[in-house]
Design a protein around this motif. Structure first.
Motif, PDB file in Angstrom:
ATOM      1  N   MET A 191       0.838  -1.189   0.000  1.00 19.95           N
ATOM      2  CA  MET A 191       0.000   0.000   0.000  1.00 19.95           C
ATOM      3  C   MET A 191       0.877   1.244   0.000  1.00 19.95           C
ATOM      4  O   MET A 191       1.786   1.366   0.818  1.00 19.95           O
ATOM      5  CB  MET A 191      -0.903  -0.008   1.246  1.00 19.95           C
ATOM      6  CG  MET A 191      -1.849   1.182   1.341  1.00 19.95           C
ATOM      7  SD  MET A 191      -3.117   1.092   0.053  1.00 19.95           S
ATOM      8  CE  MET A 191      -4.039   2.587   0.403  1.00 19.95           C
ATOM      9  N   ILE A 192       0.634   2.164  -0.920  1.00 24.78           N
ATOM     10  CA  ILE A 192       1.410   3.384  -1.018  1.00 24.78           C
ATOM     11  C   ILE A 192       0.884   4.390  -0.002  1.00 24.78           C
ATOM     12  O   ILE A 192      -0.297   4.730   0.001  1.00 24.78           O
ATOM     13  CB  ILE A 192       1.325   3.976  -2.431  1.00 24.78           C
ATOM     14  CG1 ILE A 192       1.824   2.961  -3.466  1.00 24.78           C
ATOM     15  CG2 ILE A 192       2.132   5.263  -2.534  1.00 24.78           C
ATOM     16  CD1 ILE A 192       1.519   3.357  -4.885  1.00 24.78           C
ATOM     17  N   GLU A 193       1.766   4.869   0.845  1.00 23.78           N
ATOM     18  CA  GLU A 193       1.392   5.864   1.837  1.00 23.78           C
ATOM     19  C   GLU A 193       2.194   7.137   1.588  1.00 23.78           C
ATOM     20  O   GLU A 193       3.418   7.136   1.644  1.00 23.78           O
ATOM     21  CB  GLU A 193       1.665   5.353   3.255  1.00 23.78           C
ATOM     22  CG  GLU A 193       1.295   6.362   4.337  1.00 23.78           C
ATOM     23  CD  GLU A 193       1.606   5.855   5.740  1.00 23.78           C
ATOM     24  OE1 GLU A 193       1.415   6.628   6.690  1.00 23.78           O
ATOM     25  OE2 GLU A 193       2.043   4.698   5.868  1.00 23.78           O
ATOM     26  N   LEU A 194       1.481   8.223   1.265  1.00 27.68           N
ATOM     27  CA  LEU A 194       2.133   9.508   1.082  1.00 27.68           C
ATOM     28  C   LEU A 194       2.165  10.239   2.413  1.00 27.68           C
ATOM     29  O   LEU A 194       1.134  10.387   3.079  1.00 27.68           O
ATOM     30  CB  LEU A 194       1.388  10.349   0.052  1.00 27.68           C
ATOM     31  CG  LEU A 194       1.435   9.893  -1.402  1.00 27.68           C
ATOM     32  CD1 LEU A 194       0.647  10.856  -2.281  1.00 27.68           C
ATOM     33  CD2 LEU A 194       2.869   9.794  -1.894  1.00 27.68           C
ATOM     34  N   LEU A 195       3.342  10.690   2.799  1.00 24.82           N
ATOM     35  CA  LEU A 195       3.488  11.430   4.040  1.00 24.82           C
ATOM     36  C   LEU A 195       3.256  12.913   3.777  1.00 24.82           C
ATOM     37  O   LEU A 195       3.571  13.414   2.696  1.00 24.82           O
ATOM     38  CB  LEU A 195       4.891  11.225   4.607  1.00 24.82           C
ATOM     39  CG  LEU A 195       5.317   9.776   4.862  1.00 24.82           C
ATOM     40  CD1 LEU A 195       6.773   9.729   5.304  1.00 24.82           C
ATOM     41  CD2 LEU A 195       4.416   9.134   5.908  1.00 24.82           C
ATOM     42  N   PRO A 196       2.686  13.635   4.729  1.00 22.62           N
ATOM     43  CA  PRO A 196       2.527  15.077   4.541  1.00 22.62           C
ATOM     44  C   PRO A 196       3.899  15.753   4.476  1.00 22.62           C
ATOM     45  O   PRO A 196       4.786  15.454   5.270  1.00 22.62           O
ATOM     46  CB  PRO A 196       1.743  15.512   5.787  1.00 22.62           C
ATOM     47  CG  PRO A 196       1.994  14.439   6.804  1.00 22.62           C
ATOM     48  CD  PRO A 196       2.167  13.170   6.031  1.00 22.62           C
ATOM     49  N   VAL A 197       4.063  16.633   3.514  1.00 26.71           N
ATOM     50  CA  VAL A 197       5.335  17.326   3.324  1.00 26.71           C
ATOM     51  C   VAL A 197       5.094  18.826   3.437  1.00 26.71           C
ATOM     52  O   VAL A 197       4.143  19.364   2.857  1.00 26.71           O
ATOM     53  CB  VAL A 197       5.952  16.999   1.952  1.00 26.71           C
ATOM     54  CG1 VAL A 197       7.309  17.669   1.799  1.00 26.71           C
ATOM     55  CG2 VAL A 197       6.089  15.489   1.769  1.00 26.71           C
ATOM     56  N   ASP A 198       5.938  19.509   4.182  1.00 28.92           N
ATOM     57  CA  ASP A 198       5.801  20.944   4.405  1.00 28.92           C
ATOM     58  C   ASP A 198       5.899  21.709   3.094  1.00 28.92           C
ATOM     59  O   ASP A 198       6.675  21.343   2.196  1.00 28.92           O
ATOM     60  CB  ASP A 198       6.889  21.415   5.375  1.00 28.92           C
ATOM     61  CG  ASP A 198       6.687  22.863   5.782  1.00 28.92           C
ATOM     62  OD1 ASP A 198       5.862  23.128   6.673  1.00 28.92           O
ATOM     63  OD2 ASP A 198       7.353  23.736   5.192  1.00 28.92           O
TER      64      ASP A 198
END
Length: 241
Positions: free
Chosen positions: A1-8
């Motif tokens: 499962m692809i999980e995108l992390l929040p990026v500033d």
């Protein structure tokens, strides 16, 4: 499962994403100059294509390179812009109305938040956005992003060739399947590797010339900032040993 992390929004790694840069510049252009005119076939008018070629400075598609092949520039001559136009429209960041491209309320909101804008662009591509119309040949997508990203995560950690990635994912070619492998390799590059480069997750360089020419791929800082993958544990184990 692809999980995108929040990026500033201020993440310096976004500088390596030509797709994000092009999206931001396009949305800014509309807010500053008004809607972009469309041809009868719904292509962006030439004045914007010419402006975008200069402003985007897209790697391998710079204005100098494009004009070397074309006396004038239409949208179809600038392949990344052709794709970006459809991508922004499919995400409802712009809308076509009365012969022009207008920015939407969502487009205005995301223009001020590059991190969120990049995330929706990435999610749309990983969600099955069809890039076949933006390839020189009809190369249908084969495979899935979960597998591709998992393998690429491990194999490009120290850099590797596209040939190595292809063999790892699809095996070695057989003499009686030469054309199938040529087509599959093209599809893998267009749908997967090129998309990751345009998103700013991979860096592509070349070594050698002619038949000995090879593409080398390495992960960029945005990969580590934005992705969490199941194969991350393999990289940790490899580093420990």
């Amino acid at each position: 499962m692809i999980e995108l992390l929040p990026v500033d929004d201020a993440e310096p790694a976004f500088e390596h994403s030509p797709l994000l840069k092009g999206a931001l510049l396009t949305l800014e252009f509309i807010e500053t100059n008004g809607p972009i005119g469309l041809t009868p076939s719904n292509a962006l008018k030439r004045y914007f294509v010419e402006w975008a070629a200069e402003a985007f400075a897209w790697p391998n598609y710079t204005a100098e390179e494009l004009y070397h092949l074309n006396k004038v520039l239409n949208e179809g001559d600038f392949m990344p812009l052709f794709m970006l136009h459809d991508l922004l429209n499919s995400l409802k960041l712009v809308r076509r109305k009365k012969g022009a491209v207008h920015i939407t309320k969502l487009g205005k909101q995301l223009r001020s938040h590059p991190g969120a804008l990049w995330a929706v662009l990435a999610e749309r591509i990983f969600g099955g956005f069809n890039v076949t119309p933006y390839a020189r040949y009809d190369v249908p997508f084969v495979g899935n992003w979960d597998v591709f990203l998992g393998v690429i995560n491990v194999e490009t950690h120290s850099g590797c060739t596209d040939d190595h990635l292809y063999k790892t994912l699809f095996g070695t070619r057989r003499a009686n399947q030469e054309m199938r492998h040529v087509n599959l390799r093209s599809a893998f590059y267009v749908h997967c590797l090129r998309s990751l480069v345009w998103l700013g997750l991979l860096h592509e360089s070349t070594v050698g010339e002619g038949l000995n020419r090879q593409r080398i791929f390495t992960k960029l800082p945005l990969w580590f900032a934005a992705l969490r993958l199941e194969t991350d544990t393999f990289i940790i184990e490899r580093q420990v040993h």
